[in-house]
Write a protein that holds these residues in place. Structure first.
Motif, PDB file in Angstrom:
ATOM      1  N   GLY A 215     -11.090  -8.360  17.267  1.00  0.00           N
ATOM      2  CA  GLY A 215     -11.112  -7.390  16.183  1.00  0.00           C
ATOM      3  C   GLY A 215     -10.436  -6.073  16.510  1.00  0.00           C
ATOM      4  N   ASP A 216     -10.170  -5.795  17.788  1.00  0.00           N
ATOM      5  CA  ASP A 216      -9.565  -4.512  18.157  1.00  0.00           C
ATOM      6  C   ASP A 216      -8.142  -4.382  17.619  1.00  0.00           C
ATOM      7  OD1 ASP A 216     -11.856  -3.797  19.437  1.00  0.00           O
ATOM      8  OD2 ASP A 216     -11.066  -3.944  21.480  1.00  0.00           O
ATOM      9  N   ALA A 217      -7.362  -5.448  17.735  1.00  0.00           N
ATOM     10  CA  ALA A 217      -5.975  -5.389  17.261  1.00  0.00           C
ATOM     11  C   ALA A 217      -5.933  -5.218  15.744  1.00  0.00           C
ATOM     12  CB  ALA A 217      -5.220  -6.647  17.676  1.00  0.00           C
ATOM     13  N   ILE A 218      -6.812  -5.920  15.034  1.00  0.00           N
ATOM     14  CA  ILE A 218      -6.862  -5.784  13.577  1.00  0.00           C
ATOM     15  C   ILE A 218      -7.261  -4.364  13.193  1.00  0.00           C
ATOM     16  CG2 ILE A 218      -8.102  -6.513  11.494  1.00  0.00           C
ATOM     17  CD1 ILE A 218      -8.212  -9.303  12.640  1.00  0.00           C
ATOM     18  N   ALA A 219      -8.242  -3.808  13.895  1.00  0.00           N
ATOM     19  CA  ALA A 219      -8.677  -2.434  13.610  1.00  0.00           C
ATOM     20  C   ALA A 219      -7.522  -1.454  13.811  1.00  0.00           C
ATOM     21  CB  ALA A 219      -9.855  -2.066  14.506  1.00  0.00           C
ATOM     22  N   LEU A 220      -6.724  -1.679  14.850  1.00  0.00           N
ATOM     23  CA  LEU A 220      -5.576  -0.813  15.105  1.00  0.00           C
ATOM     24  C   LEU A 220      -4.568  -0.891  13.963  1.00  0.00           C
ATOM     25  CD1 LEU A 220      -4.176   1.055  17.197  1.00  0.00           C
ATOM     26  CD2 LEU A 220      -3.068  -1.000  18.108  1.00  0.00           C
ATOM     27  N   MET A 221      -4.313  -2.108  13.486  1.00  0.00           N
ATOM     28  CA  MET A 221      -3.371  -2.283  12.383  1.00  0.00           C
ATOM     29  C   MET A 221      -3.893  -1.646  11.103  1.00  0.00           C
ATOM     30  SD  MET A 221      -0.775  -3.823  13.695  1.00  0.00           S
ATOM     31  CE  MET A 221       0.103  -4.190  12.181  1.00  0.00           C
ATOM     32  N   GLU A 222      -5.174  -1.785  10.846  1.00  0.00           N
ATOM     33  CA  GLU A 222      -5.740  -1.242   9.605  1.00  0.00           C
ATOM     34  C   GLU A 222      -5.830   0.278   9.637  1.00  0.00           C
ATOM     35  OE1 GLU A 222      -9.346  -3.465   9.084  1.00  0.00           O
ATOM     36  OE2 GLU A 222      -8.285  -5.136   8.094  1.00  0.00           O
ATOM     37  N   GLU A 223      -5.951   0.856  10.822  1.00  0.00           N
ATOM     38  CA  GLU A 223      -5.951   2.317  10.935  1.00  0.00           C
ATOM     39  C   GLU A 223      -4.604   2.904  10.518  1.00  0.00           C
ATOM     40  OE1 GLU A 223      -6.953   3.252  14.939  1.00  0.00           O
ATOM     41  OE2 GLU A 223      -9.032   2.517  14.769  1.00  0.00           O
ATOM     42  N   ALA A 224      -3.551   2.108  10.629  1.00  0.00           N
ATOM     43  CA  ALA A 224      -2.203   2.591  10.306  1.00  0.00           C
ATOM     44  C   ALA A 224      -1.978   2.730   8.803  1.00  0.00           C
ATOM     45  CB  ALA A 224      -1.159   1.647  10.898  1.00  0.00           C
ATOM     46  N   ARG A 225      -2.931   2.297   7.991  1.00  0.00           N
ATOM     47  CA  ARG A 225      -2.793   2.405   6.531  1.00  0.00           C
ATOM     48  C   ARG A 225      -2.573   3.852   6.099  1.00  0.00           C
ATOM     49  NH1 ARG A 225      -4.287  -0.424   1.694  1.00  0.00           N
ATOM     50  NH2 ARG A 225      -4.634  -2.295   2.952  1.00  0.00           N
ATOM     51  N   GLU A 226      -3.181   4.780   6.819  1.00  0.00           N
ATOM     52  CA  GLU A 226      -3.022   6.193   6.477  1.00  0.00           C
ATOM     53  C   GLU A 226      -1.574   6.646   6.574  1.00  0.00           C
ATOM     54  OE1 GLU A 226      -5.621   8.586   8.791  1.00  0.00           O
ATOM     55  OE2 GLU A 226      -7.458   7.598   8.093  1.00  0.00           O
ATOM     56  N   ALA A 227      -0.775   5.958   7.382  1.00  0.00           N
ATOM     57  CA  ALA A 227       0.639   6.286   7.532  1.00  0.00           C
ATOM     58  C   ALA A 227       1.512   5.452   6.603  1.00  0.00           C
ATOM     59  CB  ALA A 227       1.069   6.080   8.982  1.00  0.00           C
ATOM     60  N   GLY A 228       0.900   4.741   5.656  1.00  0.00           N
ATOM     61  CA  GLY A 228       1.652   3.915   4.721  1.00  0.00           C
ATOM     62  C   GLY A 228       2.002   2.551   5.260  1.00  0.00           C
TER      63      GLY A 228
ATOM     64  N   ILE B 205       0.754  -1.074   5.811  1.00  0.00           N
ATOM     65  CA  ILE B 205      -0.320  -1.913   5.274  1.00  0.00           C
ATOM     66  C   ILE B 205      -0.234  -3.306   5.877  1.00  0.00           C
ATOM     67  CG2 ILE B 205      -1.331  -2.897   3.190  1.00  0.00           C
ATOM     68  CD1 ILE B 205      -0.324  -0.503   1.660  1.00  0.00           C
ATOM     69  N   TYR B 206      -1.302  -3.673   6.573  1.00  0.00           N
ATOM     70  CA  TYR B 206      -1.407  -4.994   7.204  1.00  0.00           C
ATOM     71  C   TYR B 206      -1.916  -5.982   6.160  1.00  0.00           C
ATOM     72  CZ  TYR B 206      -3.282  -8.647  10.267  1.00  0.00           C
ATOM     73  OH  TYR B 206      -3.589  -9.850  10.868  1.00  0.00           O
ATOM     74  N   LEU B 207      -1.125  -7.024   5.900  1.00  0.00           N
ATOM     75  CA  LEU B 207      -1.442  -7.982   4.844  1.00  0.00           C
ATOM     76  C   LEU B 207      -2.013  -9.270   5.412  1.00  0.00           C
ATOM     77  CD1 LEU B 207       1.786  -7.690   2.644  1.00  0.00           C
ATOM     78  CD2 LEU B 207      -0.380  -6.485   2.326  1.00  0.00           C
ATOM     79  N   LYS B 208      -3.078  -9.738   4.797  1.00  0.00           N
ATOM     80  CA  LYS B 208      -3.599 -11.069   5.091  1.00  0.00           C
ATOM     81  C   LYS B 208      -3.031 -12.053   4.074  1.00  0.00           C
ATOM     82  CE  LYS B 208      -7.738  -9.397   7.413  1.00  0.00           C
ATOM     83  NZ  LYS B 208      -9.215  -9.464   7.541  1.00  0.00           N
ATOM     84  N   GLU B 209      -3.205 -13.335   4.336  1.00  0.00           N
ATOM     85  CA  GLU B 209      -2.590 -14.331   3.458  1.00  0.00           C
ATOM     86  C   GLU B 209      -3.126 -14.204   2.040  1.00  0.00           C
ATOM     87  OE1 GLU B 209      -1.221 -18.844   3.906  1.00  0.00           O
ATOM     88  OE2 GLU B 209      -3.400 -18.653   3.832  1.00  0.00           O
ATOM     89  N   GLY B 210      -2.222 -14.251   1.078  1.00  0.00           N
ATOM     90  CA  GLY B 210      -2.619 -14.190  -0.320  1.00  0.00           C
ATOM     91  C   GLY B 210      -1.649 -13.379  -1.140  1.00  0.00           C
ATOM     92  N   THR B 211      -2.020 -13.126  -2.386  1.00  0.00           N
ATOM     93  CA  THR B 211      -1.198 -12.375  -3.331  1.00  0.00           C
ATOM     94  C   THR B 211      -1.615 -10.913  -3.342  1.00  0.00           C
ATOM     95  OG1 THR B 211      -0.841 -14.329  -4.728  1.00  0.00           O
ATOM     96  CG2 THR B 211      -0.527 -12.173  -5.755  1.00  0.00           C
ATOM     97  N   HIS B 212      -0.634 -10.033  -3.339  1.00  0.00           N
ATOM     98  CA  HIS B 212      -0.877  -8.594  -3.319  1.00  0.00           C
ATOM     99  C   HIS B 212      -0.024  -7.929  -4.401  1.00  0.00           C
ATOM    100  CE1 HIS B 212      -2.779  -9.043   0.699  1.00  0.00           C
ATOM    101  NE2 HIS B 212      -1.867  -9.995   0.843  1.00  0.00           N
ATOM    102  N   HIS B 213      -0.559  -6.875  -5.011  1.00  0.00           N
ATOM    103  CA  HIS B 213       0.143  -6.157  -6.065  1.00  0.00           C
ATOM    104  C   HIS B 213       0.355  -4.709  -5.648  1.00  0.00           C
ATOM    105  CE1 HIS B 213      -0.533  -9.392  -9.099  1.00  0.00           C
ATOM    106  NE2 HIS B 213      -1.607  -9.621  -8.360  1.00  0.00           N
ATOM    107  N   PHE B 214       1.557  -4.186  -5.916  1.00  0.00           N
ATOM    108  CA  PHE B 214       1.871  -2.805  -5.572  1.00  0.00           C
ATOM    109  C   PHE B 214       2.632  -2.143  -6.713  1.00  0.00           C
ATOM    110  CE2 PHE B 214       1.690  -5.221  -1.631  1.00  0.00           C
ATOM    111  CZ  PHE B 214       0.821  -4.457  -0.868  1.00  0.00           C
TER     112      PHE B 214
END
Length: 340
Positions: free
Chosen positions: A114-127, A129-138
Motif C-alpha cells: 500500500g505504500d507505493a499506492i499511497a505515494l501515487m495518490e498523494e500526487a493528486r494535489e499536483a494534478g 491522477i493515478y487511475l485504476k482499471e475502469g472508465t473515468h470522466h474528465f
C-alpha cells in the motif's frame, strides 16, 4: 486556464461540437533520465512502467518527471514492472521479488503493501491522477469532455504485476462512447512487435477496442513497437469476433511513424538517409514527435471510423540507434463538455 495552442500560442476555438485538444503521451520510462518537452498539453498520459524494479525511490523520480510536464492534468496507469502497485500480488507473497522484503533495508526500498499506492495518490494535489482499471470522466480546462477507459493488465506467463494468463484472457469492459483507451498492453497486431519480431499484444484487447472504435488508443509495453498508426475500420460495426484481418481496412489506414521510419539503414540511398536524419534531428530537438489528426488535417480521426493508435514506449535497446524513443504530442478533437 486559457485555451493555449503551444505551437501558435493562440487560443483554441471549438469546431462544431468538438474542441481541439493536445495530448502528451509517454510510456515505459523505467526511471530513465527523461527530459519532458516544454510544449503545453491539455492532458498528459503515462501508460505504465514508470519504474524498472518498483522501488519507492523510482516512483519518486517518475513523479518528479510527471510534475515537470507542462499540463494541468496528468493521468497515470501502472505497468508490469510497477508490481508493488499490484496489491493482490504484492500481498500474496508468491512473487519472487517478495523474497527481497525479508529485511528492514529491503522494506525501506520497496515499501510495505500500500505504500507505493499511497505515494501515487498523494500526487493528486499536483494534478497527477493515478487511475485504476475502469472508465473515468474528465472535464478539461480547455472546455472539452474526456471519457477514458484505463487498464494496466497484460497477458504473461511470468510473475509480473498486473498479469493474467494468456489462455484465460481478460475482460476489457470498454463502454460505448469512450473517447480514449489507455492501456499498458498493446492490442494484438497493432504496433506490438517485440525485439524478436513476435506480436505480443492481446487479442481480447483488440476485440474490445474494435467493437467500440474510440478516437485514440495509447499504450506501451512493446518497446520495439514504438510508433503511431491511424487505423481505418471496415463496415459500420465490428465482426462477431474482431481481428486485424477481418476488421481493419489496411488500404485506408495510415502508418504515421515507426522506428524504421527514423532509423538509417544500409539499404537506404543517400537521399533517404538525409531525410531520416533531418526528421529525427528535428524531433529530438523538440523532445517529442508531433502529429495532428483534427478536422482539416490530411488524416483526421473520424469517431467510429478511424482510430489513432499510439505506442509511446520510450526506453529502447542499448544497441539501438535511438536508445530512448520520443514521447508523442498529439492533437485530436474531443466533444465540448456540457455547461453543467
Amino acid at each position: 486556464m486559457s485555451l493555449i495552442n503551444a505551437f501558435s500560442r493562440r487560443p483554441f476555438r471549438p469546431t462544431g461540437n468538438t474542441i481541439k485538444t493536445r495530448f502528451l503521451i509517454l510510456s515505459d520510462t523505467h526511471t530513465c533520465d527523461v527530459v519532458a518537452p516544454k510544449h503545453y498539453a491539455d492532458v498528459a498520459l503515462h501508460c505504465g512502467d514508470l519504474t524498472q524494479r518498483s522501488k519507492m525511490s523510482e516512483f519518486r523520480k517518475s513523479l518528479a518527471l510527471l510534475n515537470s510536464i507542462n499540463s494541468p492534468l496528468k493521468l497515470v496507469i501502472p505497468g508490469n514492472h510497477d508490481f508493488t502497485l499490484d496489491e493482490t500480488l504484492f500481498r500474496g507473497g508468491n512473487f519472487k521479488t517478495r523474497q527481497l522484503l525479508s529485511t528492514k533495508e529491503s522494506e525501506m526500498e520497496y515499501g510495505r503493501t500500500g505504500d507505493a499506492i499511497a505515494l501515487m495518490e498523494e500526487a493528486r494535489e499536483a494534478g497527477i491522477i493515478y487511475l485504476k482499471e475502469g472508465t473515468h470522466h474528465f472535464k478539461l480546462d480547455n472546455g472539452a469532455s474526456l471519457k477514458l477507459f484505463a487498464s494496466p493488465y497484460i497477458p504473461s506467463l511470468l510473475e509480473w504485476g498486473f498479469r493474467y494468463e494468456p489462455s484465460e484472457g481478460h475482460k476489457y469492459e470498454i463502454e460505448e462512447g469512450t473517447d480514449l483507451v489507455m492501456t499498458h498492453c498493446p492490442p494484438k497486431g497493432i504496433l506490438d512487435a517485440n525485439y524478436q519480431g513476435d506480436e505480443v499484444g492481446c487479442r481480447h484487447l483488440f476485440e474490445a477496442v474494435a467493437r467500440i472504435r474510440p478516437r485514440l488508443h495509447c499504450f506501451g509495453h512493446s518497446h520495439e513497437g514504438w510508433g503511431a498508426k491511424l487505423v481505418a475500420w471496415r463496415g459500420d460495426a465490428a465482426s462477431k469476433r474482431p481481428s486485424r484481418m477481418t476488421d481493419v481496412d489496411e488500404y485506408h489506414s495510415v502508418l504515421v511513424q515507426h522506428l524504421d521510419g527514423l532509423r538509417r539503414s544500409g539499404q537506404d540511398d543517400e537521399k533517404v538517409v538525409e531525410e531520416k536524419t533531418e526528421m529525427a534531428r528535428a524531433a529530438y530537438n523538440e523532445r517529442c514527435y508531433r502529429t495532428s489528426h483534427c478536422s482539416g488535417d490530411k488524416h483526421p480521426i473520424i469517431f467510429g471510423r478511424k482510430t489513432l493508435f499510439i505506442n509511446a514506449a520510450m526506453k529502447g535497446s542499448r544497441d539501438d540507434e535511438y536508445a530512448m524513443h520520443l514521447p508523442w504530442l498529439v492533437d485530436a478533437e474531443l466533444p465540448v463538455a456540457n455547461a453543467d
